[in-house]
Write an enzyme that holds these catalytic residues in place. Sequence first.
Site, short mmCIF file in Angstrom:
data_model
loop_
_atom_site.label_atom_id
_atom_site.label_comp_id
_atom_site.label_asym_id
_atom_site.label_seq_id
_atom_site.Cartn_x
_atom_site.Cartn_y
_atom_site.Cartn_z
N CYS A 300 0.90 -1.18 0.00
CA CYS A 300 0.00 0.00 0.00
C CYS A 300 0.92 1.21 0.00
O CYS A 300 1.03 1.91 1.00
CB CYS A 300 -0.85 0.04 1.26
N ALA A 301 1.55 1.47 -1.10
CA ALA A 301 2.72 2.34 -1.06
C ALA A 301 2.43 3.83 -1.18
O ALA A 301 3.25 4.65 -0.77
CB ALA A 301 3.71 1.93 -2.16
N GLY A 302 1.29 4.21 -1.77
CA GLY A 302 1.07 5.64 -2.06
C GLY A 302 0.89 6.47 -0.81
O GLY A 302 0.26 5.99 0.14
N GLY A 304 4.17 7.16 -0.95
CA GLY A 304 5.53 6.67 -1.16
C GLY A 304 6.55 7.00 -0.08
O GLY A 304 7.73 6.70 -0.24
N LYS A 306 7.02 5.72 3.02
CA LYS A 306 7.68 4.54 3.60
C LYS A 306 8.42 3.77 2.51
O LYS A 306 9.49 3.21 2.76
CB LYS A 306 6.66 3.65 4.32
N ASP A 351 -4.27 -3.83 -7.21
CA ASP A 351 -5.11 -3.98 -6.03
C ASP A 351 -4.45 -5.04 -5.14
O ASP A 351 -4.33 -6.20 -5.55
CB ASP A 351 -6.51 -4.43 -6.50
N ASP A 368 0.64 -0.88 4.86
CA ASP A 368 0.30 0.30 5.65
C ASP A 368 -1.09 0.70 5.16
O ASP A 368 -1.24 1.49 4.24
CB ASP A 368 1.35 1.38 5.32
N CYS A 421 -2.10 4.42 10.54
CA CYS A 421 -1.86 5.67 11.28
C CYS A 421 -3.12 5.99 12.06
O CYS A 421 -3.65 7.09 12.02
CB CYS A 421 -1.42 6.81 10.35
C1 LIG Z 1 -2.09 4.81 4.54
S1 LIG Z 1 -1.80 4.95 2.85
C2 LIG Z 1 -0.17 4.37 2.68
C3 LIG Z 1 0.88 5.40 3.01
C4 LIG Z 1 2.25 5.01 2.50
N1 LIG Z 1 2.66 3.74 3.04
C5 LIG Z 1 3.30 6.05 2.80
O1 LIG Z 1 4.02 5.91 3.80
O2 LIG Z 1 3.42 7.01 2.04
C6 LIG Z 1 -2.73 3.63 2.19
C7 LIG Z 1 -2.61 3.50 0.69
O3 LIG Z 1 -3.24 2.28 0.30
C8 LIG Z 1 -3.85 2.48 -0.95
N2 LIG Z 1 -4.86 1.43 -1.17
C9 LIG Z 1 -6.17 1.45 -0.90
N3 LIG Z 1 -6.73 0.28 -1.25
C10 LIG Z 1 -5.76 -0.48 -1.77
C11 LIG Z 1 -5.74 -1.78 -2.33
N4 LIG Z 1 -6.83 -2.54 -2.42
N5 LIG Z 1 -4.55 -2.25 -2.77
C12 LIG Z 1 -3.45 -1.50 -2.69
N6 LIG Z 1 -3.40 -0.26 -2.18
C13 LIG Z 1 -4.56 0.25 -1.72
C14 LIG Z 1 -4.42 3.88 -0.85
O4 LIG Z 1 -4.66 4.40 -2.15
C15 LIG Z 1 -3.29 4.59 -0.11
O5 LIG Z 1 -2.40 5.17 -1.00
#
Ligand SMILES: C[S@@+](CC[C@H](N)C(=O)[O-])C[C@H]1O[C@@H](n2cnc3c(N)ncnc32)[C@H](O)[C@@H]1O
Length: 483
Positions: A300-302, A304, A306, A351, A368, A421
Site C-alpha cells: 500500500c505504497a502511495g 511513497g 515509507k 489492487d 500500511d 496511522c
Molecule cells: C495509509 S496509505 C499508505 C501510506 C504510504 N505507506 C506512505 O508511507 O506514504 C494507504 C494507501 O493504500 C492504498 N490502497 C487502498 N486500497 C488499496 C488496495 N486494495 N490495494 C493497494 N493499495 C490500496 C491507498 O490508495 C493509499 O495510497
Amino acid sequence: MSSPGPASRPSTAKKRPYRKPAQDPARRLAFDALRAVDERDAYANLVLPALLRKAEQDVNFTRRDAAFATELVYGTLRMRGSYDAIIAACVDRPLGKIDPPVLDVISLGAHQLLATRIPTHAAVSATVDLARTVLTDGPAKFVNAVLRKISQHDLDTWLEKVAPPYEEDAEDHLGVLFSHPRWVVSALWDALGVWQPEAAGRTAMEELLAADNDRPAVTLVARPGRSTVEELRSALDEDATEAGRWSPYAVRLAEGGDPADLRAVRENRAGVQDEGSQMVAAALAAAPLEGRDSVWLDGCAGPGGKAALLGALAAERGAALVASEAQPHRARLVARALEGNPGPYAVITADGTRPAWKAGSFDRVLVDVPCSGLGALRRRPEARWRRRPADVANFAPLQRGLLRSAIDATRPGGVVGYATCSPHLAETRVVVQDVLKGREDVEWIDARETLPGVPHLGDGPDIQLWPHLHGTDAMYLALLRKR
Ligand SMILES: C[S@@+](CC[C@H](N)C(=O)[O-])C[C@H]1O[C@@H](n2cnc3c(N)ncnc32)[C@H](O)[C@@H]1O
C-alpha cells in the site's frame, strides 16, 4: 441577524458616514480556505498552499501575511468544536441555522480573540471588515454583536462555562475543552486504556488531546545511503534543527524552516516524513528473518514515504523493492518518491487484495493500510470533523483483505508488517487477531525488539506510538513471521 435598515430609522437618527471596509488579504485568504473546506470538502493542507501561491504573486502579500493566514486556517479548523460551543452560547438560534459563511467569519474572529495576541478591538474590527467584504451589512452587524460577546471572556473562562462538568460527562467535557468529537475521545481513550493501562487517566487523555492540537514539527528523513542527518543539519542552521528522538534518519526542523530550501530534498535523497512512519519502515527492515533477504514488497505504497525509506534500506542490503499501489495517481507519486533509489525497485499499480504476484514471492512485506487516520489528527485539522464512526467499520473488510494478501505474498520464514496511522482498536490489534484466527502458518514477532530504547510501546508483541508520549503520529505496527 435582522436589523433595521436606514429607511426605518427615525428621521432624527444621525447617519454614520460610510466607511469602506479595510482590505486584509490574510484574513480574506483564510476565509476562502475555510469556505473551500466546508463547501468542497477540500483538504486544508492542499487548498491553503494553492491559495498562498496565488496570493504571493502580489508583492504586497508578505511572509507575515502567509504565516498569519496559515495560523488562522489551521487554528480555526482545529479548534472548531470548542469555538462552536462558545458561539452557541452567544447566539439565540441553533448553529445549524446560521449561514455557513457567516459562521466561518465568526469562527475566524473567535480564534483571533481567544487564541492569539491580537488586541480585542483590532480582532473585532478587522473581522467585521472581512464580514462587510464577503457578506452583506446585516450579517456583518450580527458578526459584530457575536464577537463583542465572545470578547467578554478569555478562552479558559469560556470553556469552563460551556463544557459539561468532567464528573457528569468526562468525554463530552474533554471533547469541548480540546475540540475533539466525542466519539473520537472515546475511541482514543479505549485504545490508551489497552496500551497504557497505568497511564490512561484524565491527565494522560488531556495530554494526548492537547498533542493533537499542537502543530507537529516538520521532520525530515535522511534516506540512508543517499544522505545523512549530519548533511541535513549542516545545510540548515544547525541550532534550528534537532536530531530525531527515535529514528536514526530523522531531523526535526524548528518553526519556519523550509524543507524545499534543502538540496538533498530537491534531489530526493531526503524527504519530509513523520518520525513514526520512519520507525515503522525501520522496524520492518530490522525484523529477524530466516534465510534469503532479497525481495521486499510495500503493498500500500502511495504516496511513497515509507517506500522511499524501505527502498533505501533494501538497497543497503542488496535487496530489491516492489512498491504497489491501487490508485494510479498515487502510484505516480510513489514513482517520484523512489526516483534515484540506489537499489533495484519497481512501482506497480495493483489492487493488493487481488495480488499481481505469485504467493510466497517476498521476504519482507509491509501493508500500511487505508484507515481512519485518527493517529494523524495534528496534521489534518479538518479530519476529526469529517470522519464518522461508520468509516472505521467501512475500512474493516479492506484492512483484513490486505493483511491476508500480505501474508500470502510472504515466503515461509519471511516477515509481514501491518501498519495503520490510527490507534483505533478496531483498525489495529483486532484486525490482526481476526486474521490470525485459525491460521497456523503465522506467528507474532515482538515488534518492541526492533525498536530498542523506545519506551511506552505497550506490552507487546505489537506496538502503538502516541503523539503525547513519542512526539510522533499514533502509528500502530504488528510484525508477523510466516512459518
Ligand atoms: C495509509 S496509505 C499508505 C501510506 C504510504 N505507506 C506512505 O508511507 O506514504 C494507504 C494507501 O493504500 C492504498 N490502497 C487502498 N486500497 C488499496 C488496495 N486494495 N490495494 C493497494 N493499495 C490500496 C491507498 O490508495 C493509499 O495510497
